[in-house]
Design a protein around this motif. Structure first.
Motif, PDB file in Angstrom:
ATOM      1  N   GLY A 381      -9.392  -6.066  -5.404  1.00  0.00           N
ATOM      2  CA  GLY A 381     -10.549  -6.932  -5.271  1.00  0.00           C
ATOM      3  C   GLY A 381     -11.816  -6.175  -4.964  1.00  0.00           C
ATOM      4  N   VAL A 382     -12.818  -6.915  -4.432  1.00  0.00           N
ATOM      5  CA  VAL A 382     -14.114  -6.338  -4.068  1.00  0.00           C
ATOM      6  C   VAL A 382     -14.419  -6.685  -2.618  1.00  0.00           C
ATOM      7  N   LEU A 383     -15.129  -5.792  -1.962  1.00  0.00           N
ATOM      8  CA  LEU A 383     -15.389  -5.906  -0.533  1.00  0.00           C
ATOM      9  C   LEU A 383     -16.342  -7.056  -0.208  1.00  0.00           C
ATOM     10  N   SER A 384     -16.134  -7.625   0.989  1.00  0.00           N
ATOM     11  CA  SER A 384     -16.984  -8.704   1.486  1.00  0.00           C
ATOM     12  C   SER A 384     -17.469  -8.341   2.881  1.00  0.00           C
ATOM     13  N   GLY A 385     -18.693  -8.745   3.226  1.00  0.00           N
ATOM     14  CA  GLY A 385     -19.189  -8.554   4.579  1.00  0.00           C
ATOM     15  C   GLY A 385     -18.532  -9.525   5.541  1.00  0.00           C
ATOM     16  N   ALA A 386     -18.414  -9.126   6.804  1.00  0.00           N
ATOM     17  CA  ALA A 386     -17.640  -9.910   7.765  1.00  0.00           C
ATOM     18  C   ALA A 386     -18.529 -10.682   8.724  1.00  0.00           C
ATOM     19  N   GLY A 387     -17.867 -11.587   9.459  1.00  0.00           N
ATOM     20  CA  GLY A 387     -18.551 -12.380  10.464  1.00  0.00           C
ATOM     21  C   GLY A 387     -18.693 -13.822  10.032  1.00  0.00           C
ATOM     22  N   GLU A 398      -7.848 -11.287  -0.468  1.00  0.00           N
ATOM     23  CA  GLU A 398      -6.817 -10.571  -1.207  1.00  0.00           C
ATOM     24  C   GLU A 398      -6.294  -9.389  -0.406  1.00  0.00           C
ATOM     25  N   VAL A 399      -7.171  -8.747   0.350  1.00  0.00           N
ATOM     26  CA  VAL A 399      -6.799  -7.616   1.202  1.00  0.00           C
ATOM     27  C   VAL A 399      -7.441  -7.828   2.569  1.00  0.00           C
ATOM     28  N   ILE A 400      -6.694  -7.559   3.637  1.00  0.00           N
ATOM     29  CA  ILE A 400      -7.229  -7.607   4.998  1.00  0.00           C
ATOM     30  C   ILE A 400      -6.913  -6.276   5.679  1.00  0.00           C
ATOM     31  N   VAL A 401      -7.969  -5.633   6.177  1.00  0.00           N
ATOM     32  CA  VAL A 401      -7.809  -4.416   6.969  1.00  0.00           C
ATOM     33  C   VAL A 401      -8.168  -4.781   8.409  1.00  0.00           C
ATOM     34  N   PRO A 402      -7.211  -4.803   9.334  1.00  0.00           N
ATOM     35  CA  PRO A 402      -7.487  -5.281  10.698  1.00  0.00           C
ATOM     36  C   PRO A 402      -8.547  -4.439  11.402  1.00  0.00           C
ATOM     37  N   LYS A 403      -9.278  -5.113  12.315  1.00  0.00           N
ATOM     38  CA  LYS A 403     -10.300  -4.461  13.125  1.00  0.00           C
ATOM     39  C   LYS A 403     -10.162  -4.900  14.577  1.00  0.00           C
ATOM     40  N   GLN A 404     -10.564  -4.041  15.491  1.00  0.00           N
ATOM     41  CA  GLN A 404     -10.669  -4.338  16.911  1.00  0.00           C
ATOM     42  C   GLN A 404      -9.371  -4.890  17.500  1.00  0.00           C
ATOM     43  N   GLY A 405      -8.228  -4.385  17.057  1.00  0.00           N
ATOM     44  CA  GLY A 405      -6.971  -4.708  17.704  1.00  0.00           C
ATOM     45  C   GLY A 405      -6.456  -6.105  17.480  1.00  0.00           C
ATOM     46  N   GLY A 406      -6.938  -6.809  16.492  1.00  0.00           N
ATOM     47  CA  GLY A 406      -6.419  -8.134  16.204  1.00  0.00           C
ATOM     48  C   GLY A 406      -6.974  -9.187  17.132  1.00  0.00           C
ATOM     49  N   GLY A 407      -6.250 -10.316  17.270  1.00  0.00           N
ATOM     50  CA  GLY A 407      -6.748 -11.442  18.048  1.00  0.00           C
ATOM     51  C   GLY A 407      -7.751 -12.229  17.236  1.00  0.00           C
ATOM     52  N   SER A 414     -12.444  -8.986  10.481  1.00  0.00           N
ATOM     53  CA  SER A 414     -11.665  -7.953   9.800  1.00  0.00           C
ATOM     54  C   SER A 414     -12.270  -7.632   8.434  1.00  0.00           C
ATOM     55  N   GLU A 415     -11.976  -6.432   7.961  1.00  0.00           N
ATOM     56  CA  GLU A 415     -12.447  -5.991   6.644  1.00  0.00           C
ATOM     57  C   GLU A 415     -11.664  -6.735   5.576  1.00  0.00           C
ATOM     58  N   GLN A 416     -12.350  -7.475   4.719  1.00  0.00           N
ATOM     59  CA  GLN A 416     -11.680  -8.348   3.767  1.00  0.00           C
ATOM     60  C   GLN A 416     -12.243  -8.161   2.357  1.00  0.00           C
ATOM     61  N   TYR A 417     -11.367  -8.431   1.388  1.00  0.00           N
ATOM     62  CA  TYR A 417     -11.708  -8.249  -0.028  1.00  0.00           C
ATOM     63  C   TYR A 417     -11.420  -9.528  -0.807  1.00  0.00           C
ATOM     64  N   HIS A 418     -12.388  -9.879  -1.675  1.00  0.00           N
ATOM     65  CA  HIS A 418     -12.200 -11.034  -2.551  1.00  0.00           C
ATOM     66  C   HIS A 418     -11.205 -10.711  -3.668  1.00  0.00           C
ATOM     67  N   GLU A 419     -10.512 -11.722  -4.110  1.00  0.00           N
ATOM     68  CA  GLU A 419      -9.556 -11.550  -5.197  1.00  0.00           C
ATOM     69  C   GLU A 419     -10.301 -11.508  -6.538  1.00  0.00           C
ATOM     70  N   SER A 420     -10.882 -10.351  -6.830  1.00  0.00           N
ATOM     71  CA  SER A 420     -11.612 -10.148  -8.073  1.00  0.00           C
ATOM     72  C   SER A 420     -11.545  -8.661  -8.388  1.00  0.00           C
ATOM     73  N   TRP A 463     -17.984  -0.967   4.795  1.00  0.00           N
ATOM     74  CA  TRP A 463     -17.810  -2.295   5.386  1.00  0.00           C
ATOM     75  C   TRP A 463     -18.823  -2.509   6.494  1.00  0.00           C
ATOM     76  N   ALA A 464     -19.336  -3.739   6.597  1.00  0.00           N
ATOM     77  CA  ALA A 464     -20.287  -4.084   7.658  1.00  0.00           C
ATOM     78  C   ALA A 464     -20.009  -5.493   8.145  1.00  0.00           C
ATOM     79  N   SER A 465     -20.441  -5.759   9.363  1.00  0.00           N
ATOM     80  CA  SER A 465     -20.257  -7.073   9.970  1.00  0.00           C
ATOM     81  C   SER A 465     -21.358  -7.306  10.983  1.00  0.00           C
ATOM     82  N   GLU A 466     -21.634  -8.586  11.245  1.00  0.00           N
ATOM     83  CA  GLU A 466     -22.476  -8.872  12.404  1.00  0.00           C
ATOM     84  C   GLU A 466     -21.744  -8.415  13.658  1.00  0.00           C
ATOM     85  N   GLY A 467     -22.499  -8.139  14.708  1.00  0.00           N
ATOM     86  CA  GLY A 467     -21.906  -7.725  15.974  1.00  0.00           C
ATOM     87  C   GLY A 467     -22.076  -6.258  16.290  1.00  0.00           C
ATOM     88  N   PHE A 468     -22.337  -5.444  15.272  1.00  0.00           N
ATOM     89  CA  PHE A 468     -22.546  -4.015  15.508  1.00  0.00           C
ATOM     90  C   PHE A 468     -23.261  -3.415  14.305  1.00  0.00           C
TER      91      PHE A 468
END
Length: 723
Positions: A381-387, A398-407, A414-420, A463-468
């Motif tokens: 797939g292709v990357l998506s911004g988080a938050g 389509e893909v999840i790469v965990p961040k900050q220990g889960g929860g 988490s780092e996520q990808y669209h199914e494309s 990868w980028a997200s709000e919060g940092f």
């Protein structure tokens, strides 16, 4: 410049009715309200089973909810994030997901207000179909620092371009009889210490840059609500800022809608007197200030009583102007998913920017035999911004790469990808080619694949997200070294960047071509493939500057980067003494800063290559407009963006984008273009208003902010006026 789409008072809620009529009706309703009813709309509660929230009766799982007042015919307010589509919320609604638009910076790269109107209308229609009537969209903060974790959500570093584009998007959203916000008001330029960082800036600098973007966006889109920001401005929280909310927004700009807080941004009851009309996600704050506390204050203090009526009038004005009561949004509406995905793909196609194309490496030759695709989860797939802006379709990521220990928080960002999948899309478009994939974890394996191929395409992600914020502008996880090694092995290496903003490119000169695809949304893989094979002629132009080094930035190190422990959690936010000084650059952001300093960017604002070629000329300028011609000098149809800049005033460098127009032309065709010039772009803010000095003003056409044509000088008359 003119926007050829209908804009009206907030939207088209009451057809021929005016904003004044909606305001009058709102005042009449307030006069009939009982005391207990007056604090129903002044707060929304988090409507998800997280952080103390729950889905209330009659609500939809989303960002917030305020119950209806049936006696008065007032509908419930049901809020959803965000500018890129209806937020996924980790699939809690189980409603089939939504169509993800490309990131804000990708939309900014289109320079196309008509397309952004259609995109806004699309995501607004999906929000309505899911039962929402308030969309927390309209991100228009200017990109003062490319490392900002929310750069991907915003549109541009320029106030004119940002204001025009966000206004178009808001108008599209509100065409569905729902409310859109514009956010985050104001000067919300970094995520580091975002809950407490104090922005120091002169009024003139703010009015000529960030505030001007909001002002233009409000004028053009007429959002029903303005969302105030987390940060402080001149010592006061943005949601508790009398100058921002009462003086600038409501007095100077005569804004009639309501101000809602960001979630967890309300420090106390006094915010009501300082201009806040609605406390959002009230459970997240230290107390629910705009419920019983506000009611009690209104009974004992005339100032609070007057304000409480005004708060309700403003919220009701937005409700009536957008027709929320006449056209109720209920879950289960029809969604044309294919048509909506087509819009998302068109935004992606127009938003991809071709940064480098040595020797015509792109489009790929029709007879290419072997292609190596490397990295970036391009097989999936292709990357998506988080938050809060995260959007996904039926099946979720389509893909999840965990961040900050889960929860819950870790899952949320988490780092996520669209199914494309770009790999699948390329295989479909090049059925006679052998296309191999290497995930890029081992450089040696990627180099082997590159050597075997006619062309190597590296998909690089940031990868980028709000919060940092990003610590720097390198590609993470060793990708710079990967690209350099692949390009050394195969000179015909193409890099596709899926990033939230600018990155450095130490490997640039070794590559054949580079595409900035940003976070390209639900159909990003198909859009990228279409451009790589030449089915689509790239036409995106950069809405922000790619610096040549961090030393070129006003702040080479982000203020607070070594002081503040970051947290996405509002409840855990630190009340630090952190401040940042925007008077370093003042109103000269991005390309303006470079012009002032005589710096050359890696890639300047407005830059973008094409498979065609274009020429602009015959610039004519007066005090209120400019005209010029654009000609397609290439051998195929394509689109470009005509850009008009103020370049100097009285002989001193003073660069401003004053007009632009996206133009599509067949090979050999030409078109005359006229754009209006907003006088605020020529003026300084002084003595409580705008002032144009009686000087010589030089203007030029630009292929970008650094590639400028011969200046045309106009003598302006002195003028001073107030908003």
């Amino acid at each position: 410049m003119a926007l050829v789409i209908p804009l009206s008072a907030f939207a088209q809620g009451d057809g021929p009715s005016t904003l004044a009529a909606s305001e009058k009706r709102a005042a009449e309703t307030v006069s009939r309200m009982e005391d207990a009813e007056k604090t129903v709309l002044t707060k929304t509660m988090l409507a998800v089973p997280l952080m103390g929230g729950s889905v209330p009766e009659g609500g939809v799982a989303g960002a917030g909810f305020a119950p209806a007042i049936p006696r008065l015919g007032i509908p419930a307010l049901k809020e959803t994030d965000a500018s890129l589509g209806v937020a996924y919320l980790m699939g809690l609604r189980n409603d089939g997901g939504a169509t993800a638009l490309p990131s804000g910076v990708a939309m900014g790269s289109t320079w196309n207000p008509e397309l952004l109107y259609r995109a806004g209308a699309m995501i607004g229609s999906e929000a309505r179909a899911k039962g929402f009537n308030v969309m927390l969209a309209g991100g228009v903060n200017l990109m003062r620092d490319p490392r900002n974790g929310r750069t991907f959500e915003y549109l541009s570093e320029d106030p004119l371009q940002s204001g025009i584009l966000v206004g178009a998007s808001i108008a599209g959203i509100q065409s569905n009889h729902i409310i859109s916000t514009i956010k985050h008001f104001a000067l919300n330029g970094q995520e580091t210490g975002r809950f407490s960082v104090d922005v120091r800036v002169s009024e003139a600098a703010a009015r000529e840059s960030d505030l001007l973007a909001f002002q233009i966006g409000i004028e053009r889109g007429q959002p029903g609500s303005v969302m105030c920001a987390y940060n402080k401005v001149l010592g006061h929280k943005a949601c508790d800022n009398d100058w921002l909310l009462n003086t600038v927004l409501k007095k100077d700009w005569r804004y009639k809608g309501y101000v809602m807080s960001d979630w967890g941004a309300v420090p106390g009851l006094s915010t009501a007197l300082n201009g806040l009309d609605q406390q959002s996600g009230a459970q997240i704050d230290k107390a629910v200030y705009f419920g019983d506390m506000l009611a009690k204050a209104a009974k004992s203090d005339p100032a609070y009583a007057v304000r409480l009526d005004d708060m309700n009038k403003r919220i009701l004005t937005a409700i009536y102007a957008n027709g929320l009561d006449k056209y109720p949004a209920t879950p289960g509406g029809a969604i044309d998913r294919k048509a909506n995905a087509d819009i998302a793909e068109e935004v992606a196609r127009q938003g991809v920017v071709l940064l480098r194309n040595r020797g015509g490496a792109l489009p790929l030759a029709a007879g290419v035999k072997r292609v190596a695709i490397i990295g970036g989860y391009a097989d999936r797939g292709v990357l998506s911004g988080a938050g809060s802006s995260q959007v996904h379709g039926d099946k979720g990521p389509e893909v999840i790469v965990p961040k900050q220990g889960g929860g819950p928080v870790g899952d949320f960002i988490s780092e996520q990808y669209h199914e494309s999948s770009p790999l699948k899309a390329l295989r479909a478009k090049l059925p006679n080619a052998t296309i191999a994939y290497s995930e890029g974890r081992y450089i040696s394996e990627a180099v082997t694949q590159a050597k075997l191929a006619d062309v190597a395409i590296v998909f690089a992600t940031q990868w980028a997200s709000e919060g940092f914020d990003q610590p720097d502008l390198s590609l993470p996880s060793g990708q710079d070294a990967l690209i350099a090694a692949v390009a050394e092995a195969n000179p015909n290496t193409i890099v596709v960047l899926e990033t939230g903003g600018p990155v450095m490119m130490p490997w640039l000169d070794k590559t054949a071509a580079v595409l900035a695809a940003w976070y390209p949304g639900a159909r990003g893989g198909e859009a990228i493939a279409s451009i790589l094979i030449g089915e689509t002629n790239p036409s995106g132009r950069l809405p922000l500057t790619f610096p040549a080094s961090l030393d070129q930035l006003p702040r080479p190190v982000i203020d607070g980067a070594s002081e503040v422990a970051e947290s996405f959690d509002v409840m855990a936010a630190q009340d630090s003494k952190l401040s940042t000084n925007y008077d370093v650059e003042g109103s000269d952001l991005g390309y303006r800063w470079n012009a002032r300093r005589g710096q050359k960017a890696l890639f300047p604002f407005g830059f973008g290559l094409s498979y065609a070629s274009f020429a602009t000329g015959d610039l004519k300028v007066n005090a209120t407009s400019a005209s010029f011609t654009v000609r397609n000098t290439g051998k195929r149809a394509g689109a470009t963006v005509g850009q008009v800049y103020l370049v100097s005033r009285n002989g001193e460098i003073k660069q401003r984008l004053v007009g632009f127009q996206r133009v599509s032309l067949e090979a050999g065709a030409q078109q005359k273009v006229s754009v209006a010039i907003d006088p605020r772009l020529l003026a300084d803010w002084r003595d409580g208003g705008w002032s144009i000095a009686a000087d010589d003003y030089a203007f030029a056409l630009g292929d970008d902010a650094e590639t400028l044509g011969k200046p045309v000088t106009v003598r302006m008359k002195a003028k001073h006026w107030k908003d």
